[in-house]
Design a protein around this motif. Structure first.
Motif, PDB file in Angstrom:
ATOM      1  N   GLN A 192      25.354  -2.248  22.679  1.00 52.76           N
ATOM      2  CA  GLN A 192      25.480  -1.205  21.656  1.00 52.76           C
ATOM      3  C   GLN A 192      24.832  -1.654  20.343  1.00 52.76           C
ATOM      4  N   THR A 193      24.413  -0.684  19.566  1.00 50.94           N
ATOM      5  CA  THR A 193      23.743  -0.991  18.304  1.00 50.94           C
ATOM      6  C   THR A 193      24.758  -1.397  17.245  1.00 50.94           C
ATOM      7  N   PRO A 194      24.324  -2.081  16.198  1.00 47.79           N
ATOM      8  CA  PRO A 194      25.256  -2.465  15.124  1.00 47.79           C
ATOM      9  C   PRO A 194      25.912  -1.258  14.458  1.00 47.79           C
ATOM     10  N   THR A 195      25.213  -0.155  14.385  1.00 45.04           N
ATOM     11  CA  THR A 195      25.796   1.043  13.786  1.00 45.04           C
ATOM     12  C   THR A 195      26.883   1.619  14.679  1.00 45.04           C
ATOM     13  N   GLN A 196      26.694   1.536  15.994  1.00 41.63           N
ATOM     14  CA  GLN A 196      27.703   2.020  16.930  1.00 41.63           C
ATOM     15  C   GLN A 196      28.942   1.138  16.946  1.00 41.63           C
ATOM     16  N   LEU A 197      28.776  -0.154  16.664  1.00 43.09           N
ATOM     17  CA  LEU A 197      29.850  -1.112  16.900  1.00 43.09           C
ATOM     18  C   LEU A 197      30.080  -2.026  15.688  1.00 43.09           C
ATOM     19  N   PRO A 198      30.635  -1.503  14.599  1.00 47.15           N
ATOM     20  CA  PRO A 198      31.033  -2.388  13.501  1.00 47.15           C
ATOM     21  C   PRO A 198      32.247  -3.226  13.919  1.00 47.15           C
ATOM     22  N   PRO A 199      32.630  -4.207  13.111  1.00 45.95           N
ATOM     23  CA  PRO A 199      33.664  -5.158  13.527  1.00 45.95           C
ATOM     24  C   PRO A 199      34.976  -4.538  14.013  1.00 45.95           C
ATOM     25  N   GLU A 200      35.524  -3.596  13.271  1.00 43.09           N
ATOM     26  CA  GLU A 200      36.809  -3.025  13.683  1.00 43.09           C
ATOM     27  C   GLU A 200      36.678  -2.223  14.973  1.00 43.09           C
ATOM     28  N   SER A 201      35.520  -1.629  15.221  1.00 46.36           N
ATOM     29  CA  SER A 201      35.310  -0.907  16.481  1.00 46.36           C
ATOM     30  C   SER A 201      35.245  -1.877  17.657  1.00 46.36           C
ATOM     31  N   LEU A 202      34.668  -3.052  17.432  1.00 49.52           N
ATOM     32  CA  LEU A 202      34.652  -4.067  18.477  1.00 49.52           C
ATOM     33  C   LEU A 202      36.076  -4.461  18.853  1.00 49.52           C
ATOM     34  N   ALA A 203      36.894  -4.716  17.856  1.00 53.13           N
ATOM     35  CA  ALA A 203      38.283  -5.082  18.120  1.00 53.13           C
ATOM     36  C   ALA A 203      39.015  -3.970  18.857  1.00 53.13           C
ATOM     37  N   LYS A 204      38.820  -2.730  18.425  1.00 57.91           N
ATOM     38  CA  LYS A 204      39.491  -1.597  19.072  1.00 57.91           C
ATOM     39  C   LYS A 204      39.033  -1.425  20.515  1.00 57.91           C
ATOM     40  N   SER A 205      37.740  -1.594  20.766  1.00 60.71           N
ATOM     41  CA  SER A 205      37.220  -1.473  22.127  1.00 60.71           C
ATOM     42  C   SER A 205      37.881  -2.483  23.053  1.00 60.71           C
ATOM     43  N   LYS A 235      47.423  -7.301  17.443  1.00 63.00           N
ATOM     44  CA  LYS A 235      47.507  -7.271  15.988  1.00 63.00           C
ATOM     45  C   LYS A 235      46.119  -7.473  15.422  1.00 63.00           C
ATOM     46  N   VAL A 236      45.745  -6.659  14.429  1.00 60.36           N
ATOM     47  CA  VAL A 236      44.450  -6.780  13.770  1.00 60.36           C
ATOM     48  C   VAL A 236      44.669  -7.007  12.275  1.00 60.36           C
ATOM     49  N   ILE A 237      44.033  -8.040  11.746  1.00 60.13           N
ATOM     50  CA  ILE A 237      44.033  -8.298  10.300  1.00 60.13           C
ATOM     51  C   ILE A 237      42.624  -8.010   9.803  1.00 60.13           C
ATOM     52  N   ALA A 238      42.486  -7.159   8.800  1.00 62.36           N
ATOM     53  CA  ALA A 238      41.147  -6.718   8.383  1.00 62.36           C
ATOM     54  C   ALA A 238      40.981  -6.777   6.873  1.00 62.36           C
ATOM     55  N   GLY A 239      39.722  -6.879   6.457  1.00 65.58           N
ATOM     56  CA  GLY A 239      39.357  -6.769   5.051  1.00 65.58           C
ATOM     57  C   GLY A 239      40.017  -7.812   4.164  1.00 65.58           C
ATOM     58  N   GLU A 240      40.505  -7.367   3.007  1.00 67.89           N
ATOM     59  CA  GLU A 240      41.065  -8.280   2.013  1.00 67.89           C
ATOM     60  C   GLU A 240      42.296  -9.018   2.530  1.00 67.89           C
ATOM     61  N   ALA A 241      42.978  -8.438   3.514  1.00 70.02           N
ATOM     62  CA  ALA A 241      44.167  -9.095   4.074  1.00 70.02           C
ATOM     63  C   ALA A 241      43.808 -10.439   4.715  1.00 70.02           C
ATOM     64  N   CYS A 296      37.311  -8.463  10.619  1.00 70.84           N
ATOM     65  CA  CYS A 296      38.685  -8.431  11.121  1.00 70.84           C
ATOM     66  C   CYS A 296      38.916  -9.545  12.132  1.00 70.84           C
ATOM     67  N   LEU A 297      40.183  -9.858  12.314  1.00 69.94           N
ATOM     68  CA  LEU A 297      40.639 -10.870  13.266  1.00 69.94           C
ATOM     69  C   LEU A 297      41.603 -10.195  14.222  1.00 69.94           C
ATOM     70  N   LEU A 298      41.266 -10.206  15.499  1.00 67.49           N
ATOM     71  CA  LEU A 298      42.126  -9.614  16.529  1.00 67.49           C
ATOM     72  C   LEU A 298      42.894 -10.718  17.247  1.00 67.49           C
ATOM     73  N   GLU A 299      44.191 -10.535  17.387  1.00 68.68           N
ATOM     74  CA  GLU A 299      45.011 -11.377  18.248  1.00 68.68           C
ATOM     75  C   GLU A 299      45.691 -10.467  19.267  1.00 68.68           C
ATOM     76  N   LEU A 300      45.244 -10.546  20.499  1.00 73.48           N
ATOM     77  CA  LEU A 300      45.793  -9.731  21.589  1.00 73.48           C
ATOM     78  C   LEU A 300      46.589 -10.633  22.522  1.00 73.48           C
ATOM     79  N   ASP A 301      47.749 -10.176  22.916  1.00 74.40           N
ATOM     80  CA  ASP A 301      48.678 -10.985  23.709  1.00 74.40           C
ATOM     81  C   ASP A 301      48.925 -10.309  25.054  1.00 74.40           C
ATOM     82  N   PHE A 302      48.411 -10.905  26.137  1.00 72.04           N
ATOM     83  CA  PHE A 302      48.737 -10.459  27.492  1.00 72.04           C
ATOM     84  C   PHE A 302      49.892 -11.312  27.991  1.00 72.04           C
TER      85      PHE A 302
END
Length: 434
Positions: free
Chosen positions: A117-130, A146-152, A173-179
């Motif tokens: 996917q192109t960079p316009t299609q997939l910014p950081p938060e979209s990558l995490a959501k996908s 859990k996603v931590i994004a931006g100034e946080a 953003c930083l994604l932490e996914l727990d299976f």
């Protein structure tokens, strides 16, 4: 050529004329791959034949006949599939074999499409959501995220991801996914997977050339590989708790971007001088490795399209492997061989930590010379080793030099390959070596 085509594997030529030794043979409207029993590189030649067949205009390949094995069918799938038809292969054989191949094809197709996917299609938060959406779909009641994004990010001390991504209008953003199949909060974490998710890499103020920047949509290939590996392992029956950590950012130039000679202080107290804003992958992965260590897992695996030096060393045909735990590295190499994914171990010692010195901080993120200088891939791995626990025991670093091809070649269509997914998935589901 018909849009759907049956492909047979043969070990005796179907033709008797000058074409009898050709790898791909067409006779009476049927397509055959001729693979002599004595062939020394059967999987590579099948993958090469599949590329030729796809170029004939075949939309869907149906594999028929009794000579196809699981390995040969997978080699065909890797060669035949491309950006427009990532799952367009119909397999043959026992149901268990077909199911296994279909699971791999679906996951590889998702991960490769994500990387393409192109960079316009997939910014950081979209990558995490996908990643969240796809992995949750594999086991809806066993996944939390859990996603931590931006100034946080800065407020919580994740200085690497924050600084690399702060120059973009798209928040890092930083994604932490727990299976957690047991659903019990105190279940130990078996493995943490950490992926580099740079959705576009301009190089920052150490700006890349036009040619060097052109394929940088694929700089999140490590995130796609580890997310795909977790999804595939779940499909294969994973019953251990695994966490997925994705370090997502867009490395851009702006008045707010991080700069050369900036000094970052990580959560473990390590200070890092920025010697090259284009060596950003290791800066974000350091945060991911520190977060992984908090879960005290038995194994940490990170994957990244990290260095051009690894491509120079392997020719882009192999992924590069680094580890301070030789027993675990040996297990990874055996696993890669079992799933036919090219993997080559490159040097890493604890003293590689000192290969990027700084006069003003504990370390620099690189050396301010082209490519980071000699041993650039090992030096990058040495940098990362500062952020893993137990002096590197239980840690594997995959530098994915074979993750993406800007142009098609005799084995691959242009785009993402997915290499590394099967190896890491099998490491998740296999018993540790004794």
């Amino acid at each position: 050529m018909n849009s759907t085509c049956q492909i047979s594997l043969i070990n005796q030529p179907i033709l008797a004329d000058w074409q009898r030794e050709k790898l791909v043979q067409i006779h009476e409207g049927k397509v055959y791959i001729y693979l002599p029993v004595s062939d020394k590189f059967p999987l590579q030649n099948i993958q090469k034949a599949a590329r030729s067949i796809e170029k004939m205009g075949v939309d869907t390949a149906t594999l028929v006949g009794e000579l196809w094995s699981e390995d040969t069918q997978w080699a065909f799938a890797l060669g035949f599939t491309c950006a427009e038809k990532l799952t367009s292969v119909e397999f043959t054989g026992e149901k268990s074999c077909v199911d296994s191949l279909n699971n791999k094809l679906a996951v590889f197709g998702w991960a490769r499409d994500l990387t393409n996917q192109t960079p316009t299609q997939l910014p950081p938060e979209s990558l995490a959501k996908s990643a969240i959406d796809y992995i949750t779909a594999q086991a809806p009641d066993k996944v939390t995220a859990k996603v931590i994004a931006g100034e946080a990010l800065e407020k919580e001390g994740w200085v690497g991801i924050y600084n690399v991504g702060k120059g973009s209008i798209h928040p890092p953003c930083l994604l932490e996914l727990d299976f957690n199949p047991s659903k019990a909060e105190k279940t130990p974490v078996s493995t943490c997977l950490v992926g580099k998710g740079i959705t576009f890499d301009s190089g920052g103020y150490s700006i890349k050339s036009n040619a060097g920047m052109f394929n940088m949509k694929a700089d999140m290939g490590g995130a796609a590989v580890v997310a795909g590996a977790l999804a595939l392992a779940i499909r294969q029956g994973l019953n251990q708790r695994v966490k997925l950590i994705l370090c997502c950012a867009e490395n851009m130039i702006s008045s707010h971007a991080y700069k050369l000679s900036d000094i970052l202080t990580y959560k473990n107290g390590v200070t890092c001088e920025v010697a090259n804003t284009d060596a950003e992958g290791r800066i974000v992965l350091a945060d991911g490795l520190l977060l992984a260590a908090e879960s005290e897992p038995a194994m940490i695996i990170d994957a990244a399209t990290l260095t051009g030096a690894s491509v120079m060393a392997t020719g882009g045909d192999y992924s590069a492997l680094f580890s301070l735990d030789q027993k675990l590295a040996d297990q990874a190499k055996l696993t890669a061989k079992a799933v036919n994914e090219p993997l080559w171990q490159l040097p890493l010692e604890i003293w590689h930590q000192e290969k990027c010195p700084s006069e003003f901080a504990d370390t620099a993120n690189s050396r301010p010379i082209p490519g980071g200088g000699p041993g650039g891939a090992s030096n990058a791995a040495g940098f990362l080793s500062r952020f893993v626990p137990n002096e590197g025991k239980g840690w594997l670093h995959f530098d994915l030099s074979a993750a993406y091809n800007g142009n098609s070649n005799r084995l691959w269509a242009a785009g993402a390959t997915g290499l590394g997914i099967a190896t890491i998935a099998n490491l998740l589901t296999s018993e540790p070596s004794k």
